[in-house]
Design a protein around this motif. Sequence first.
Motif, PDB file in Angstrom:
ATOM      1  N   VAL A  62      63.205  48.003  34.312  1.00  0.00           N
ATOM      2  CA  VAL A  62      62.452  46.863  34.833  1.00  0.00           C
ATOM      3  C   VAL A  62      63.329  46.144  35.848  1.00  0.00           C
ATOM      4  O   VAL A  62      64.400  45.627  35.499  1.00  0.00           O
ATOM      5  N   ALA A  63      62.883  46.128  37.098  1.00  0.00           N
ATOM      6  CA  ALA A  63      63.605  45.426  38.165  1.00  0.00           C
ATOM      7  C   ALA A  63      62.934  44.084  38.409  1.00  0.00           C
ATOM      8  O   ALA A  63      61.728  44.016  38.655  1.00  0.00           O
ATOM      9  N   GLY A  65      62.434  40.807  40.616  1.00  0.00           N
ATOM     10  CA  GLY A  65      62.599  40.290  41.966  1.00  0.00           C
ATOM     11  C   GLY A  65      62.432  38.789  42.021  1.00  0.00           C
ATOM     12  O   GLY A  65      62.273  38.111  40.999  1.00  0.00           O
ATOM     13  N   GLU A  66      62.470  38.257  43.235  1.00  0.00           N
ATOM     14  CA  GLU A  66      62.180  36.833  43.417  1.00  0.00           C
ATOM     15  C   GLU A  66      60.712  36.578  43.068  1.00  0.00           C
ATOM     16  O   GLU A  66      59.860  37.451  43.201  1.00  0.00           O
ATOM     17  N   ASN A  67      60.434  35.350  42.602  1.00  0.00           N
ATOM     18  CA  ASN A  67      59.056  34.962  42.280  1.00  0.00           C
ATOM     19  C   ASN A  67      58.423  35.966  41.307  1.00  0.00           C
ATOM     20  O   ASN A  67      57.257  36.355  41.472  1.00  0.00           O
ATOM     21  N   ALA A  68      59.191  36.380  40.295  1.00  0.00           N
ATOM     22  CA  ALA A  68      58.722  37.407  39.368  1.00  0.00           C
ATOM     23  C   ALA A  68      57.486  36.969  38.595  1.00  0.00           C
ATOM     24  O   ALA A  68      56.635  37.800  38.250  1.00  0.00           O
ATOM     25  N   GLU A  69      57.359  35.664  38.337  1.00  0.00           N
ATOM     26  CA  GLU A  69      56.236  35.184  37.538  1.00  0.00           C
ATOM     27  C   GLU A  69      54.900  35.380  38.246  1.00  0.00           C
ATOM     28  O   GLU A  69      53.891  35.701  37.620  1.00  0.00           O
ATOM     29  N   LYS A  70      54.881  35.206  39.573  1.00  0.00           N
ATOM     30  CA  LYS A  70      53.621  35.264  40.307  1.00  0.00           C
ATOM     31  C   LYS A  70      53.522  36.476  41.225  1.00  0.00           C
ATOM     32  O   LYS A  70      52.431  36.791  41.709  1.00  0.00           O
ATOM     33  N   GLY A  71      54.637  37.135  41.486  1.00  0.00           N
ATOM     34  CA  GLY A  71      54.617  38.292  42.380  1.00  0.00           C
ATOM     35  C   GLY A  71      53.954  39.492  41.726  1.00  0.00           C
ATOM     36  O   GLY A  71      53.676  39.505  40.523  1.00  0.00           O
ATOM     37  N   PRO A  72      53.688  40.545  42.505  1.00  0.00           N
ATOM     38  CA  PRO A  72      52.942  41.705  41.994  1.00  0.00           C
ATOM     39  C   PRO A  72      53.747  42.562  41.024  1.00  0.00           C
ATOM     40  O   PRO A  72      54.976  42.627  41.087  1.00  0.00           O
ATOM     41  N   LEU A  73      53.015  43.210  40.126  1.00  0.00           N
ATOM     42  CA  LEU A  73      53.592  44.169  39.185  1.00  0.00           C
ATOM     43  C   LEU A  73      53.219  45.570  39.650  1.00  0.00           C
ATOM     44  O   LEU A  73      52.036  45.878  39.806  1.00  0.00           O
ATOM     45  N   ARG A  74      54.217  46.411  39.862  1.00  0.00           N
ATOM     46  CA  ARG A  74      53.977  47.806  40.235  1.00  0.00           C
ATOM     47  C   ARG A  74      54.825  48.708  39.357  1.00  0.00           C
ATOM     48  O   ARG A  74      56.008  48.435  39.122  1.00  0.00           O
ATOM     49  N   ILE A  75      54.196  49.767  38.888  1.00  0.00           N
ATOM     50  CA  ILE A  75      54.812  50.673  37.922  1.00  0.00           C
ATOM     51  C   ILE A  75      54.727  52.102  38.442  1.00  0.00           C
ATOM     52  O   ILE A  75      53.689  52.519  38.974  1.00  0.00           O
ATOM     53  N   ALA A  76      55.803  52.856  38.303  1.00  0.00           N
ATOM     54  CA  ALA A  76      55.794  54.304  38.540  1.00  0.00           C
ATOM     55  C   ALA A  76      56.268  54.974  37.258  1.00  0.00           C
ATOM     56  O   ALA A  76      57.264  54.556  36.659  1.00  0.00           O
ATOM     57  N   ILE A 254      57.708  42.190  40.033  1.00  0.00           N
ATOM     58  CA  ILE A 254      58.346  43.043  39.031  1.00  0.00           C
ATOM     59  C   ILE A 254      58.048  44.502  39.370  1.00  0.00           C
ATOM     60  O   ILE A 254      56.898  44.853  39.674  1.00  0.00           O
ATOM     61  N   ARG A 255      59.067  45.331  39.315  1.00  0.00           N
ATOM     62  CA  ARG A 255      58.897  46.766  39.536  1.00  0.00           C
ATOM     63  C   ARG A 255      59.416  47.499  38.303  1.00  0.00           C
ATOM     64  O   ARG A 255      60.470  47.146  37.740  1.00  0.00           O
ATOM     65  N   VAL A 256      58.690  48.536  37.902  1.00  0.00           N
ATOM     66  CA  VAL A 256      59.002  49.252  36.667  1.00  0.00           C
ATOM     67  C   VAL A 256      59.005  50.750  36.931  1.00  0.00           C
ATOM     68  O   VAL A 256      58.125  51.268  37.631  1.00  0.00           O
ATOM     69  N   VAL A 257      59.990  51.435  36.389  1.00  0.00           N
ATOM     70  CA  VAL A 257      59.977  52.899  36.291  1.00  0.00           C
ATOM     71  C   VAL A 257      59.990  53.240  34.813  1.00  0.00           C
ATOM     72  O   VAL A 257      60.924  52.879  34.086  1.00  0.00           O
ATOM     73  N   ALA A 258      58.935  53.903  34.351  1.00  0.00           N
ATOM     74  CA  ALA A 258      58.814  54.295  32.943  1.00  0.00           C
ATOM     75  C   ALA A 258      58.933  55.811  32.845  1.00  0.00           C
ATOM     76  O   ALA A 258      58.108  56.539  33.402  1.00  0.00           O
TER      77      ALA A 258
END
Length: 427
Positions: A62-63, A65-76, A254-258
């Motif tokens: 889980v990476a 970023g800035e403004n994590a609360e309102k920024g986009p969530l993207r997952i790969a 937030i960026r996620v690699v699962a």
Amino acid sequence: MTSEEKSCAENLIEFIDAATSPYHVVAQSTNLLRSVPMNENAALSAGQVYSFSLYNTGIIFVAIGENAEKGPLRIACAHTDFPCLRVKPNPVLREHGYGKLNVEVYGGMIRNTWMDRPLSLAGAVALRGDDPFAPTLCPVDLRRPLMIVPNLAIHMNRKVNEGVELKPQKDLLPLFFQNDDADKDDSNRLLVLLAEELGTSPEDILSYDLNAYPYEHGCLLGCDEAFLSAPRLDNLSSVKACIDAIHAWNGEGIRVVALFDNEEVGSRTKQGAGSMALAMLMERVCCKLGLDRDEYLKKIMEGFCLSVDVAHALHPNVPEKADPTNQPVLGGGTVLKVAANQSYAGDPEAFAVVTALCAREDIPYQVFTNHSDAAGGATLGSILSTQVPMRTMDIGAPILGMHSARETMGARDQLALTRLLTAFFSA
């Protein structure tokens, strides 16, 4: 092929050579990202990559970023496992002076491709500890030719070239040692080998999880080096691209690699995509960021996931197996996978988003659909999206020989896949 494409392909080969079991895939991915385990009590910091182990053979990064609360969530997401031979408990079989290992088939491997190849062993060994509930788990990779599954000579099987069924319990047992002394007890031969490798005693080995793998290196192939041949392209090509893409990201949200295990056997395990692991972890992350449950659910529903797994390329010798109008080829770029029965999870909006990213970044892409007379496989996307419901698209590099002991991809396709994932995280 450009120098950047060649470098990306060679880095993939190096990664695959080191990632010989799901345990080693996790270790290599962690080393590349330099992540830190998520601490229950510490706050999450922007610019940091956190990791959460899925029982040692899978992992979620889980990476923040800035403004994590309102920024986009993207997952790969991708998977760490691959079809192979797994060693059973009490595995030593001795017949006619030969020592064999008792193994079972894991996943839908093309069995005859495992014949007559030098094989090694990798995985993990559990050692006795002071606390029965806390054994010591030691990754192990013996990294030398240890076994072989020999073919029966054509003189004794004249119909071998007409196609012969290989029965796992009889025909796929690897030759492991030779000993003509009938009085010698060889039952702990594997444990002795593992103990020597780990610097311990056989009595301290409580269990193991070991897979055989072809002891051979990947390579660039063809008179123009247009192809990449290696074991485990399914799905380590996807794992490497996901790791490289999130490593390059620096932005908002937030960026996620699962990286899940057990895709090749259905994903319905605690470390598989069919579990609640990712949903539970994302809820914990959102709680740490100060979001309530309603905000967490909203972030999930508004998120976007790329399910990254290899795709079938048109086979040059059997082109009739491909769909008449959608025929991905090696070197043609990343494949977008579509299926009306939702074995791939895309929808028109998800497809449009990915193609728009490709167009904006000048990334080559192709489309795969199954031939209507043949049922195709499935991947993580549809399974995961039932547990973490968000818009999802299945993508991946096209390959030949999927589930063979050695597979083939276009050398330039790894960079195309990495660039698409990087654009997906960064846009």
